[in-house]
Scaffold this active site. Structure first.
Site, PDB file in Angstrom:
ATOM      1  N   TYR A  29       1.236   1.875  13.298  1.00  0.00           N
ATOM      2  CA  TYR A  29       1.684   2.809  12.263  1.00  0.00           C
ATOM      3  C   TYR A  29       1.506   4.227  12.802  1.00  0.00           C
ATOM      4  CZ  TYR A  29      -0.520  -0.853   9.211  1.00  0.00           C
ATOM      5  OH  TYR A  29      -0.949  -1.998   8.612  1.00  0.00           O
ATOM      6  N   LYS A  73       5.681   7.054   7.237  1.00  0.00           N
ATOM      7  CA  LYS A  73       5.179   6.215   8.322  1.00  0.00           C
ATOM      8  C   LYS A  73       6.330   5.733   9.196  1.00  0.00           C
ATOM      9  CE  LYS A  73       1.603   4.407   5.290  1.00  0.00           C
ATOM     10  NZ  LYS A  73       1.238   3.305   4.431  1.00  0.00           N
ATOM     11  N   ASP A  84      -6.806  -6.227  -1.895  1.00  0.00           N
ATOM     12  CA  ASP A  84      -5.378  -6.378  -2.180  1.00  0.00           C
ATOM     13  C   ASP A  84      -5.110  -7.368  -3.307  1.00  0.00           C
ATOM     14  OD1 ASP A  84      -4.809  -4.509  -0.273  1.00  0.00           O
ATOM     15  OD2 ASP A  84      -3.931  -5.897   1.171  1.00  0.00           O
ATOM     16  N   HIS A 108       0.814  -1.214   0.000  1.00  0.00           N
ATOM     17  CA  HIS A 108       0.000   0.000   0.000  1.00  0.00           C
ATOM     18  C   HIS A 108       0.847   1.263   0.000  1.00  0.00           C
ATOM     19  CE1 HIS A 108      -2.880  -2.744   2.421  1.00  0.00           C
ATOM     20  NE2 HIS A 108      -3.149  -2.858   1.131  1.00  0.00           N
TER      21      HIS A 108
END
Length: 181
Positions: free
Chosen positions: A132, A72, A170, A62
């Site tokens: 995250y 991140k 996904d 992603h």
């Protein structure tokens, strides 16, 4: 804290100093000042996310595009994952290359992933709690991704493919070549 740059420029592995005694363990996941000093620019995390996954769950690859792009800082609170980062910055010397890092509640490592990278991970223990920190708010209109088994990226997830648990979303992500057209 030890900070090491990976072969993907700006993608960093953070290894804390761990203090352990009869009570348990203490460590600092990151220090903003140290991370910014190493990066040479300011970082302001505005959102924290947590995912909980069982063994075999693969999330990714992603990333967010345009104004929605996110840097991140990721880590594992419980369990172990194979974490994969792919450089998708067209002007980068490592464009299309990836790294794999094991993150776990035993090694306490974190990874700083700059904007312009695709990210995914595979849970290899029965329960994984994955955190995250993001420097931009999630915007579903800006999300994108690359198929986890893209033949051009040639990522070896070191896990039986027949045992992977992957979301429908996904499974229909584009290939790397489709993405860079």
């Amino acid at each position: 804290m030890k900070i090491t740059e990976t072969k993907l420029k700006g993608c960093l592995i953070l290894e804390p100093q761990v203090f352990e005694d009869h009570r348990g363990v203490f460590f600092e996941v990151f220090k903003k000042r140290e991370l910014e000093d190493f990066l040479g620019y300011k970082i302001d995390f505005v959102q924290e996310n947590t995912s909980i996954s069982k063994k075999g769950v693969l999330r990714g690859l992603h990333f967010q595009i345009g104004e929605g792009a996110q840097a991140k800082l990721v880590s594992v609170q419980k369990g172990e994952v194979v974490d994969v980062i792919v450089d998708i910055r067209p002007d980068s010397k490592t464009f299309g290359e990836h790294i794999k890092v094991t993150l776990s509640d035993k090694n306490h490592k974190s990874i700083f992933i700059p904007k312009g990278m695709a990210h995914g991970f595979l849970s290899i223990t029965n329960e994984v709690i994955f955190n995250y920190f993001c420097d931009n708010y999630y915007n579903p209109k800006m999300e994108s991704g690359i198929l986890y088994n893209d033949c051009d990226l040639d990522i070896d997830w070191d896990f039986p493919l027949s045992e992977l648990i992957i979301s429908e979303k996904d499974l229909i992500l584009p290939s790397f070549k489709e993405l860079i057209k």
